[in-house]
Design a protein around this motif. Structure first.
Motif, PDB file in Angstrom:
ATOM      1  N   PHE A   1      80.455  18.660  35.110  1.00 32.19           N
ATOM      2  CA  PHE A   1      79.517  18.775  33.991  1.00 32.19           C
ATOM      3  C   PHE A   1      80.275  18.937  32.673  1.00 32.19           C
ATOM      4  CE2 PHE A   1      77.045  21.434  31.080  1.00 32.19           C
ATOM      5  CZ  PHE A   1      75.873  20.697  30.961  1.00 32.19           C
ATOM      6  N   THR A   2      81.248  19.833  32.653  1.00 27.87           N
ATOM      7  CA  THR A   2      81.992  20.130  31.430  1.00 27.87           C
ATOM      8  C   THR A   2      82.764  18.903  30.940  1.00 27.87           C
ATOM      9  OG1 THR A   2      82.171  22.441  32.087  1.00 27.87           O
ATOM     10  CG2 THR A   2      83.698  21.681  30.392  1.00 27.87           C
ATOM     11  N   HIS A   3      83.388  18.177  31.859  1.00 22.89           N
ATOM     12  CA  HIS A   3      84.124  16.970  31.472  1.00 22.89           C
ATOM     13  C   HIS A   3      83.184  15.890  30.938  1.00 22.89           C
ATOM     14  CE1 HIS A   3      87.578  18.770  33.512  1.00 22.89           C
ATOM     15  NE2 HIS A   3      88.300  17.915  32.799  1.00 22.89           N
ATOM     16  N   GLN A   4      81.927  15.948  31.322  1.00 19.88           N
ATOM     17  CA  GLN A   4      80.944  14.974  30.839  1.00 19.88           C
ATOM     18  C   GLN A   4      80.421  15.342  29.454  1.00 19.88           C
ATOM     19  OE1 GLN A   4      77.274  14.857  33.115  1.00 19.88           O
ATOM     20  NE2 GLN A   4      77.064  12.661  32.710  1.00 19.88           N
ATOM     21  N   VAL A   5      80.163  16.617  29.199  1.00 16.82           N
ATOM     22  CA  VAL A   5      79.483  17.003  27.958  1.00 16.82           C
ATOM     23  C   VAL A   5      80.395  17.547  26.861  1.00 16.82           C
ATOM     24  CG1 VAL A   5      77.317  17.473  29.170  1.00 16.82           C
ATOM     25  CG2 VAL A   5      78.900  19.352  28.719  1.00 16.82           C
ATOM     26  N   LEU A   6      81.537  18.127  27.211  1.00 18.46           N
ATOM     27  CA  LEU A   6      82.351  18.777  26.181  1.00 18.46           C
ATOM     28  C   LEU A   6      83.085  17.792  25.269  1.00 18.46           C
ATOM     29  CD1 LEU A   6      83.107  21.435  24.900  1.00 18.46           C
ATOM     30  CD2 LEU A   6      84.959  21.653  26.561  1.00 18.46           C
ATOM     31  N   PRO A   7      83.715  16.764  25.801  1.00 20.60           N
ATOM     32  CA  PRO A   7      84.402  15.844  24.877  1.00 20.60           C
ATOM     33  C   PRO A   7      83.414  15.220  23.889  1.00 20.60           C
ATOM     34  CG  PRO A   7      85.153  15.487  27.125  1.00 20.60           C
ATOM     35  CD  PRO A   7      83.957  16.410  27.200  1.00 20.60           C
ATOM     36  N   GLY A   8      83.673  15.425  22.623  1.00 12.63           N
ATOM     37  CA  GLY A   8      82.807  14.905  21.569  1.00 12.63           C
ATOM     38  C   GLY A   8      81.718  15.859  21.133  1.00 12.63           C
ATOM     39  N   ALA A   9      81.499  16.931  21.876  1.00 10.42           N
ATOM     40  CA  ALA A   9      80.398  17.853  21.573  1.00 10.42           C
ATOM     41  C   ALA A   9      80.622  18.623  20.280  1.00 10.42           C
ATOM     42  CB  ALA A   9      80.187  18.828  22.727  1.00 10.42           C
ATOM     43  N   MET A  10      81.856  18.805  19.882  1.00 13.25           N
ATOM     44  CA  MET A  10      82.153  19.642  18.725  1.00 13.25           C
ATOM     45  C   MET A  10      82.638  18.830  17.522  1.00 13.25           C
ATOM     46  SD  MET A  10      81.553  22.847  19.530  1.00 13.25           S
ATOM     47  CE  MET A  10      80.227  22.589  20.684  1.00 13.25           C
ATOM     48  N   LYS A  11      82.401  17.528  17.506  1.00 14.73           N
ATOM     49  CA  LYS A  11      82.901  16.729  16.378  1.00 14.73           C
ATOM     50  C   LYS A  11      82.194  17.074  15.073  1.00 14.73           C
ATOM     51  CE  LYS A  11      79.939  12.782  17.130  1.00 14.73           C
ATOM     52  NZ  LYS A  11      79.728  11.443  16.767  1.00 14.73           N
ATOM     53  N   ASP A  12      80.932  17.514  15.139  1.00 16.85           N
ATOM     54  CA  ASP A  12      80.171  17.848  13.932  1.00 16.85           C
ATOM     55  C   ASP A  12      79.739  19.309  13.880  1.00 16.85           C
ATOM     56  OD1 ASP A  12      80.223  15.173  12.989  1.00 16.85           O
ATOM     57  OD2 ASP A  12      78.577  14.676  14.353  1.00 16.85           O
ATOM     58  N   SER A  13      80.154  20.092  14.864  1.00 16.01           N
ATOM     59  CA  SER A  13      79.701  21.479  14.906  1.00 16.01           C
ATOM     60  C   SER A  13      80.750  22.332  15.600  1.00 16.01           C
ATOM     61  CB  SER A  13      78.365  21.583  15.651  1.00 16.01           C
ATOM     62  OG  SER A  13      78.529  21.176  17.001  1.00 16.01           O
ATOM     63  N   THR A  14      80.475  23.624  15.638  1.00 18.18           N
ATOM     64  CA  THR A  14      81.347  24.564  16.324  1.00 18.18           C
ATOM     65  C   THR A  14      80.475  25.663  16.931  1.00 18.18           C
ATOM     66  OG1 THR A  14      83.393  25.843  16.147  1.00 18.18           O
ATOM     67  CG2 THR A  14      81.808  26.054  14.318  1.00 18.18           C
ATOM     68  N   ALA A  15      81.069  26.483  17.752  1.00 14.00           N
ATOM     69  CA  ALA A  15      80.344  27.592  18.370  1.00 14.00           C
ATOM     70  C   ALA A  15      81.212  28.841  18.300  1.00 14.00           C
ATOM     71  CB  ALA A  15      80.014  27.273  19.817  1.00 14.00           C
ATOM     72  N   THR A  16      80.568  29.972  18.068  1.00 13.10           N
ATOM     73  CA  THR A  16      81.272  31.249  18.079  1.00 13.10           C
ATOM     74  C   THR A  16      80.582  32.181  19.072  1.00 13.10           C
ATOM     75  OG1 THR A  16      79.948  32.082  16.230  1.00 13.10           O
ATOM     76  CG2 THR A  16      82.077  31.062  15.692  1.00 13.10           C
ATOM     77  N   TYR A  17      81.375  33.058  19.666  1.00 11.24           N
ATOM     78  CA  TYR A  17      80.880  34.011  20.651  1.00 11.24           C
ATOM     79  C   TYR A  17      81.420  35.392  20.312  1.00 11.24           C
ATOM     80  CZ  TYR A  17      79.734  29.872  23.318  1.00 11.24           C
ATOM     81  OH  TYR A  17      79.206  28.675  23.710  1.00 11.24           O
ATOM     82  N   GLU A  18      80.539  36.386  20.346  1.00 11.35           N
ATOM     83  CA  GLU A  18      80.931  37.766  20.086  1.00 11.35           C
ATOM     84  C   GLU A  18      80.400  38.642  21.215  1.00 11.35           C
ATOM     85  OE1 GLU A  18      80.090  41.398  16.948  1.00 11.35           O
ATOM     86  OE2 GLU A  18      79.078  39.481  16.668  1.00 11.35           O
ATOM     87  N   VAL A  19      81.285  39.382  21.856  1.00  8.60           N
ATOM     88  CA  VAL A  19      80.877  40.335  22.885  1.00  8.60           C
ATOM     89  C   VAL A  19      80.127  41.464  22.198  1.00  8.60           C
ATOM     90  CG1 VAL A  19      81.682  41.985  24.613  1.00  8.60           C
ATOM     91  CG2 VAL A  19      82.789  39.731  24.418  1.00  8.60           C
TER      92      VAL A  19
END
Length: 143
Positions: free
Chosen positions: A68-86
Motif C-alpha cells: 500500500f505504502t509503495h503505491q500511495v506514498l511516491p508523489g503524495a507529498m509533491k504539493d503538501s506535507t504532513a506533521t505529527y506531534e505526540v
C-alpha cells in the motif's frame, strides 16, 4: 511532563527516556512521509502489525502495509506535507504504549489542508526498539 503520561510501571527518568524514544519513532514516521521514503516508513512497523488508514482501509502485516505504502506514498507529498506531534502516551505495560498524536496536512507554504488527524499508535518495544503494532488514522471532522 505532558498530561496523562504518569504511570506506575516506570520510574520518572526511565519513563521520560521511553517517551523520547517513542517521539523519535513518530519523528521518523513524519520524515519518511515528508520525504516519500516508503522503506523507512514500513521499517517502523512490526512484521504482524495492523494499520487502518484515514479512509478506513485495513492493512494487515508489514507486506500488505508495504504494498500500500509503495503505491500511495511516491508523489503524495509533491504539493503538501504532513506533521505529527505526540500529545499523549499511556503505558499499558513498560514495553507497550498507546500513543495519541496530532496530525496536520498542509501546503508546502504551511497553510493547513483539510481537517486535522488524530492517529492512535499502539507501540511495543522489542529488541530495544519501539515498533508500530496497531495503528488507526482518524480524521477530525469539523463540528
Amino acid at each position: 511532563m505532558m498530561n496523562g503520561m504518569e504511570t506506575t510501571f516506570l520510574d520518572p527518568q526511565t519513563q521520560e527516556a521511553e517517551i523520547e524514544e517513542i517521539k523519535q519513532v513518530i519523528a521518523r514516521l513524519e520524515h519518511s512521509q515528508q520525504n516519500e521514503l516508503p522503506e523507512e516508513f514500513v521499517s517502523l512497523f512490526r512484521a504482524d502489525a495492523i494499520w487502518t488508514t484515514g479512509h478506513g482501509k485495513r492493512l494487515t502485516g508489514r507486506d500488505e502495509i508495504s504494498a500500500f505504502t509503495h503505491q500511495v506514498l511516491p508523489g503524495a507529498m509533491k504539493d503538501s506535507t504532513a506533521t505529527y506531534e505526540v500529545v499523549h502516551v499511556l503505558f499499558i505495560r513498560p514495553d507497550v504504549a498507546a500513543v495519541k498524536a496530532h496530525a496536520q496536512y498542509s501546503t508546502l507554504e504551511g497553510q493547513p489542508i483539510g481537517n486535522a488527524g488524530t492517529p492512535l499508535y499502539v507501540m511495543a518495544k522489542e529488541g530495544g526498539q519501539w515498533r508500530l503494532v496497531a495503528c488507526q488514522n482518524t480524521e477530525v471532522l469539523a463540528p
